[in-house]
Design an enzyme around this catalytic site. Structure first.
Site, short mmCIF file in Angstrom:
data_model
loop_
_atom_site.label_atom_id
_atom_site.label_comp_id
_atom_site.label_asym_id
_atom_site.label_seq_id
_atom_site.Cartn_x
_atom_site.Cartn_y
_atom_site.Cartn_z
N HIS A 158 0.85 -1.21 0.00
CA HIS A 158 0.00 0.00 0.00
C HIS A 158 0.88 1.26 0.00
CE1 HIS A 158 -3.23 2.70 0.87
NE2 HIS A 158 -4.00 1.86 1.54
N GLU A 260 -0.30 1.06 -5.69
CA GLU A 260 -0.06 -0.13 -4.90
C GLU A 260 0.06 -1.38 -5.76
OE1 GLU A 260 -3.14 -0.36 -1.89
OE2 GLU A 260 -3.54 1.78 -2.17
#
EC number: 5.1.3.15
Length: 288
Positions: A158, A260
């Site tokens: 992330h 991500e």
């Protein structure tokens, strides 16, 4: 747990008790939170930082930190019941390897089997994350199914990336790609031109392995490469949602965007017994 660290790598603890690994190397400066195995700062020497970290996050123990590269594992978002993005972000990892040469530092952290068994009864995994820090940043999350039957896996690295101003930011490399728009009840759409931002964005691009380039008008682009990933998440909460996020400044959305590397949506995996799957992102200021 290792006892001896190479020169330029030390362990620290903040005023609230959270433990960190600090890297002060001729090639790179970095900071990693041991809980969550989360890199929260990385600046190769002579370059602008590669990651964004919320300036208002106090980094309390037992919390998910807002910025850097949280590890979403073994599920992404709300794809399974339980905490959002899985258990890895607040779990207690152990440093298993730390080594350095003249060019880079390599760290390997492991999520202990007993920690997995405690939080995921009936599941059997071995998981570790490797970080290679130098003129670029490489993060590799490796998962092995050590159980007797197939187990589902979705995940993401992330990555919060810095931009000078979100109004001038754009992402190249996803032109023509299909994506799931989470703001339109999961509608499937196709990207027209570069990705630009004028409001909240929450998308899972799929069936793409393309490298992407983040431009923000500053003249110093960021490149994001992915390996063993056919999906990439692009996210910016914008003002209204940003105001509801924990540890996030009111204007934080203007200085960051998430790109991500993922195995999410249609790219979720079923890991067979004995099989290993790894996911990697490489973030750099120079072209691949």
């Amino acid at each position: 747990m290792i006892d001896t660290l190479p020169t330029g790598v030390i362990r620290t603890r903040n005023a609230l008790g959270r433990r960190f690994i600090e890297v002060d190397h001729p090639a790179v400066h970095a900071r990693i939170a041991e809980q969550g195995a989360q890199i929260i700062a990385c600046a190769p020497t002579g370059q602008q930082p590669l990651l964004w970290m919320s300036p208002v996050d106090p980094a309390k123990p037992d919390t998910a930190l807002r910025g850097g590269i949280p590890l979403c594992w073994p599920w992404f978002a709300d794809e399974r019941p339980g905490p959002a993005h899985g258990i890895a972000r607040t779990s207690h990892w152990q440093l298993r390897l730390a080594e350095a040469d003249s060019q880079q530092v390599r760290l390997v952290l492991e999520l202990p089997e007993q920690e997995i068994a405690r939080q995921l009864p009936g599941e059997h995994w071995a998981v570790q994350v490797e970080m290679v820090l130098g003129s670029s940043l490489s993060v590799t999350l490796t998962t092995t199914n050590i159980g007797p039957r197939p187990q589902p896996l979705s995940q993401a690295l992330h990555s919060y990336l810095p931009v000078d101003d979100i109004d001038s930011a754009q992402i190249l490399g996803l032109e023509g790609a299909s994506y799931i728009d989470k703001l339109q009840a999961g509608a499937q759409c196709r990207q027209q031109g570069p990705v630009r931002f004028s409001g909240e964005v929450d998308r899972v691009y799929f069936d793409t392995t393309a490298d992407v380039q983040l431009l923000d008008g500053s003249g110093e682009p960021l490149w994001v490469q992915r390996r063993n990933s056919q999906s990439v998440v692009v996210w910016n909460p914008w003002q209204a949602k940003g105001a509801r996020l924990s540890q996030f400044p009111a204007d934080g959305y203007r200085g960051m965007v998430c790109i991500e590397a993922a195995n999410a949506g249609p790219d979720a995996r079923l890991v067979e017994a004995g099989q290993t799957h790894w996911l990697q992102t490489i973030i750099s200021r120079h072209p691949p």
